[in-house]
Design a protein around this motif. Structure first.
Motif, PDB file in Angstrom:
ATOM      1  N   GLN A 167       0.842  -1.186   0.000  1.00 55.05           N
ATOM      2  CA  GLN A 167       0.000   0.000   0.000  1.00 55.05           C
ATOM      3  C   GLN A 167       0.883   1.245   0.000  1.00 55.05           C
ATOM      4  OE1 GLN A 167      -2.753   0.172   3.226  1.00 55.05           O
ATOM      5  NE2 GLN A 167      -3.469   2.214   2.730  1.00 55.05           N
ATOM      6  N   VAL A 168       0.620   2.138  -0.940  1.00 51.38           N
ATOM      7  CA  VAL A 168       1.409   3.360  -1.060  1.00 51.38           C
ATOM      8  C   VAL A 168       0.859   4.417  -0.104  1.00 51.38           C
ATOM      9  CG1 VAL A 168       2.106   5.206  -2.602  1.00 51.38           C
ATOM     10  CG2 VAL A 168       1.992   2.855  -3.455  1.00 51.38           C
ATOM     11  N   GLU A 169       1.777   5.040   0.629  1.00 49.58           N
ATOM     12  CA  GLU A 169       1.411   6.147   1.506  1.00 49.58           C
ATOM     13  C   GLU A 169       2.231   7.371   1.131  1.00 49.58           C
ATOM     14  OE1 GLU A 169      -0.194   4.001   5.592  1.00 49.58           O
ATOM     15  OE2 GLU A 169       1.675   5.127   5.617  1.00 49.58           O
ATOM     16  N   VAL A 170       1.551   8.522   1.080  1.00 49.25           N
ATOM     17  CA  VAL A 170       2.190   9.793   0.741  1.00 49.25           C
ATOM     18  C   VAL A 170       1.723  10.801   1.783  1.00 49.25           C
ATOM     19  CG1 VAL A 170       2.480  11.556  -1.042  1.00 49.25           C
ATOM     20  CG2 VAL A 170       2.079   9.165  -1.706  1.00 49.25           C
ATOM     21  N   VAL A 171       2.658  11.316   2.566  1.00 46.27           N
ATOM     22  CA  VAL A 171       2.295  12.166   3.694  1.00 46.27           C
ATOM     23  C   VAL A 171       3.089  13.460   3.656  1.00 46.27           C
ATOM     24  CG1 VAL A 171       2.139  12.352   6.192  1.00 46.27           C
ATOM     25  CG2 VAL A 171       1.773  10.123   5.083  1.00 46.27           C
ATOM     26  N   GLU A 172       2.358  14.579   3.534  1.00 41.16           N
ATOM     27  CA  GLU A 172       2.987  15.891   3.499  1.00 41.16           C
ATOM     28  C   GLU A 172       3.119  16.466   4.906  1.00 41.16           C
ATOM     29  OE1 GLU A 172       0.114  15.664  -0.120  1.00 41.16           O
ATOM     30  OE2 GLU A 172       0.021  15.238   2.033  1.00 41.16           O
TER      31      GLU A 172
ATOM     32  N   LEU B 160       8.175  22.470   2.490  1.00 45.91           N
ATOM     33  CA  LEU B 160       7.293  21.315   2.575  1.00 45.91           C
ATOM     34  C   LEU B 160       8.105  20.035   2.429  1.00 45.91           C
ATOM     35  CD1 LEU B 160       4.249  22.419   0.400  1.00 45.91           C
ATOM     36  CD2 LEU B 160       4.667  22.803   2.831  1.00 45.91           C
ATOM     37  N   SER B 161       7.733  19.033   3.201  1.00 50.34           N
ATOM     38  CA  SER B 161       8.348  17.715   3.105  1.00 50.34           C
ATOM     39  C   SER B 161       7.276  16.685   2.788  1.00 50.34           C
ATOM     40  CB  SER B 161       9.037  17.341   4.421  1.00 50.34           C
ATOM     41  OG  SER B 161      10.071  18.241   4.741  1.00 50.34           O
ATOM     42  N   CYS B 162       7.696  15.620   2.166  1.00 52.40           N
ATOM     43  CA  CYS B 162       6.764  14.549   1.829  1.00 52.40           C
ATOM     44  C   CYS B 162       7.467  13.215   2.039  1.00 52.40           C
ATOM     45  CB  CYS B 162       6.315  14.693   0.387  1.00 52.40           C
ATOM     46  SG  CYS B 162       5.257  13.369  -0.216  1.00 52.40           S
ATOM     47  N   ALA B 163       6.873  12.369   2.850  1.00 51.40           N
ATOM     48  CA  ALA B 163       7.393  11.029   3.096  1.00 51.40           C
ATOM     49  C   ALA B 163       6.574  10.028   2.299  1.00 51.40           C
ATOM     50  CB  ALA B 163       7.319  10.713   4.582  1.00 51.40           C
ATOM     51  N   LEU B 164       7.257   9.213   1.519  1.00 51.13           N
ATOM     52  CA  LEU B 164       6.578   8.224   0.682  1.00 51.13           C
ATOM     53  C   LEU B 164       7.008   6.816   1.089  1.00 51.13           C
ATOM     54  CD1 LEU B 164       7.679  10.749  -1.433  1.00 51.13           C
ATOM     55  CD2 LEU B 164       5.835   9.658  -2.715  1.00 51.13           C
ATOM     56  N   SER B 165       6.074   5.898   1.054  1.00 50.08           N
ATOM     57  CA  SER B 165       6.366   4.502   1.355  1.00 50.08           C
ATOM     58  C   SER B 165       5.484   3.605   0.508  1.00 50.08           C
ATOM     59  CB  SER B 165       6.158   4.218   2.848  1.00 50.08           C
ATOM     60  OG  SER B 165       4.812   4.459   3.209  1.00 50.08           O
ATOM     61  N   GLY B 166       5.917   2.373   0.372  1.00 50.62           N
ATOM     62  CA  GLY B 166       5.116   1.407  -0.378  1.00 50.62           C
ATOM     63  C   GLY B 166       5.362   1.407  -1.866  1.00 50.62           C
ATOM     64  N   LEU B 167       6.331   2.206  -2.323  1.00 47.43           N
ATOM     65  CA  LEU B 167       6.683   2.197  -3.735  1.00 47.43           C
ATOM     66  C   LEU B 167       8.192   2.355  -3.862  1.00 47.43           C
ATOM     67  CD1 LEU B 167       5.882   5.595  -5.524  1.00 47.43           C
ATOM     68  CD2 LEU B 167       6.174   5.355  -3.067  1.00 47.43           C
ATOM     69  N   ASP B 168       8.717   1.977  -5.009  1.00 46.19           N
ATOM     70  CA  ASP B 168      10.140   2.143  -5.283  1.00 46.19           C
ATOM     71  C   ASP B 168      10.348   3.582  -5.730  1.00 46.19           C
ATOM     72  OD1 ASP B 168      12.563   0.198  -7.238  1.00 46.19           O
ATOM     73  OD2 ASP B 168      12.783   1.872  -5.850  1.00 46.19           O
ATOM     74  N   PHE B 169      10.450   4.477  -4.752  1.00 49.16           N
ATOM     75  CA  PHE B 169      10.426   5.913  -5.010  1.00 49.16           C
ATOM     76  C   PHE B 169      11.487   6.344  -6.015  1.00 49.16           C
ATOM     77  CE2 PHE B 169       9.551  10.211  -4.496  1.00 49.16           C
ATOM     78  CZ  PHE B 169      10.641  10.928  -4.033  1.00 49.16           C
ATOM     79  N   GLY B 170      12.669   5.766  -5.913  1.00 51.88           N
ATOM     80  CA  GLY B 170      13.773   6.160  -6.768  1.00 51.88           C
ATOM     81  C   GLY B 170      13.568   5.854  -8.241  1.00 51.88           C
ATOM     82  N   ARG B 171      12.510   5.143  -8.579  1.00 49.52           N
ATOM     83  CA  ARG B 171      12.216   4.814  -9.973  1.00 49.52           C
ATOM     84  C   ARG B 171      11.156   5.709 -10.596  1.00 49.52           C
ATOM     85  NH1 ARG B 171      13.647  -0.433 -11.647  1.00 49.52           N
ATOM     86  NH2 ARG B 171      11.818  -0.490 -12.998  1.00 49.52           N
TER      87      ARG B 171
ATOM     88  N   SER C  55       3.962  17.433 -18.826  1.00 49.95           N
ATOM     89  CA  SER C  55       4.356  17.292 -17.427  1.00 49.95           C
ATOM     90  C   SER C  55       3.254  17.769 -16.492  1.00 49.95           C
ATOM     91  CB  SER C  55       5.623  18.094 -17.148  1.00 49.95           C
ATOM     92  OG  SER C  55       6.700  17.661 -17.933  1.00 49.95           O
ATOM     93  N   LEU C  56       3.203  17.137 -15.315  1.00 50.61           N
ATOM     94  CA  LEU C  56       2.334  17.594 -14.224  1.00 50.61           C
ATOM     95  C   LEU C  56       0.864  17.672 -14.623  1.00 50.61           C
ATOM     96  CD1 LEU C  56       4.659  20.374 -12.766  1.00 50.61           C
ATOM     97  CD2 LEU C  56       3.970  18.272 -11.603  1.00 50.61           C
ATOM     98  N   THR C  57       0.432  16.817 -15.543  1.00 52.80           N
ATOM     99  CA  THR C  57      -0.985  16.804 -15.899  1.00 52.80           C
ATOM    100  C   THR C  57      -1.763  15.831 -15.018  1.00 52.80           C
ATOM    101  OG1 THR C  57      -0.536  15.143 -17.588  1.00 52.80           O
ATOM    102  CG2 THR C  57      -0.545  17.445 -18.281  1.00 52.80           C
ATOM    103  N   LYS C  58      -1.086  14.819 -14.526  1.00 53.97           N
ATOM    104  CA  LYS C  58      -1.720  13.849 -13.636  1.00 53.97           C
ATOM    105  C   LYS C  58      -0.621  13.088 -12.915  1.00 53.97           C
ATOM    106  CE  LYS C  58      -2.025  10.417 -17.343  1.00 53.97           C
ATOM    107  NZ  LYS C  58      -2.939   9.519 -18.093  1.00 53.97           N
ATOM    108  N   ALA C  59      -0.986  12.357 -11.882  1.00 53.76           N
ATOM    109  CA  ALA C  59      -0.043  11.526 -11.135  1.00 53.76           C
ATOM    110  C   ALA C  59      -0.784  10.308 -10.612  1.00 53.76           C
ATOM    111  CB  ALA C  59       0.577  12.309  -9.981  1.00 53.76           C
ATOM    112  N   LYS C  60      -0.023   9.250 -10.426  1.00 54.15           N
ATOM    113  CA  LYS C  60      -0.658   8.012  -9.955  1.00 54.15           C
ATOM    114  C   LYS C  60      -0.935   8.072  -8.456  1.00 54.15           C
ATOM    115  CE  LYS C  60      -0.269   2.986 -10.243  1.00 54.15           C
ATOM    116  NZ  LYS C  60       0.524   1.841 -10.785  1.00 54.15           N
ATOM    117  N   TYR C  61      -0.045   8.722  -7.710  1.00 56.71           N
ATOM    118  CA  TYR C  61      -0.187   8.761  -6.255  1.00 56.71           C
ATOM    119  C   TYR C  61      -0.190  10.195  -5.755  1.00 56.71           C
ATOM    120  CZ  TYR C  61       1.420   3.955  -6.926  1.00 56.71           C
ATOM    121  OH  TYR C  61       1.558   2.655  -7.373  1.00 56.71           O
TER     122      TYR C  61
END
Length: 126
Positions: free
Chosen positions: A1-6, A20-31, A109-115
């Motif tokens: 499960q992907v979590e994105v927390v600002e 602003l900071s954002c912590a992401l988990s549940g995905l291979d962020f570096g990709r 760019s920046l038209t949509k995002a998956k998460y």
């Protein structure tokens, strides 16, 4: 499960700065390219800044160019947005986003995002 927390939003006077900071988990962020969107009441959410998967390319829309800087720390799955010289027009809910298109010239760019995160309020007083 992907979590994105600002985090890091709040109230600031015009001319001030916020990070602003954002912590992401549940995905291979570096990709994945990542970025920031914002939304004001009554308007569509707009993409404002993005960064490619390794951080070597950033794009900012004209309204924030020269004032905002996006960066990332892939080792810690973190995304950042440094906002300087803030203006009342920057008041909005800011959303962290991942898995999107980010090109240096902004095309497609920046038209949509998956998460997306749930968003965080930034208020700039005059």
């Amino acid at each position: 499960q992907v979590e994105v927390v600002e985090s890091g939003g709040g109230l600031v006077q015009a001319g001030g700065s916020l990070r602003l900071s954002c912590a992401l988990s549940g995905l291979d962020f570096g990709r994945h390219a990542a970025g920031w969107f914002r939304q004001v009441p009554g308007k569509d959410r707009e993409g404002i800044s993005c960064i490619n998967f390794f951080g070597g390319l950033q794009y900012h829309v004209d309204s924030v160019k020269g004032r905002f800087t996006v960066s990332r720390d892939n080792g810690n799955n973190m995304l950042f947005l440094q906002m300087n010289n803030l203006k009342p027009d920057d008041t909005a809910v800011y959303y962290c986003a991942a898995d999107l298109v980010c090109n240096a010239d902004g095309r497609r760019s920046l038209t949509k995002a998956k998460y997306f995160g749930k968003g965080i309020q930034v208020t700039v007083s005059s």
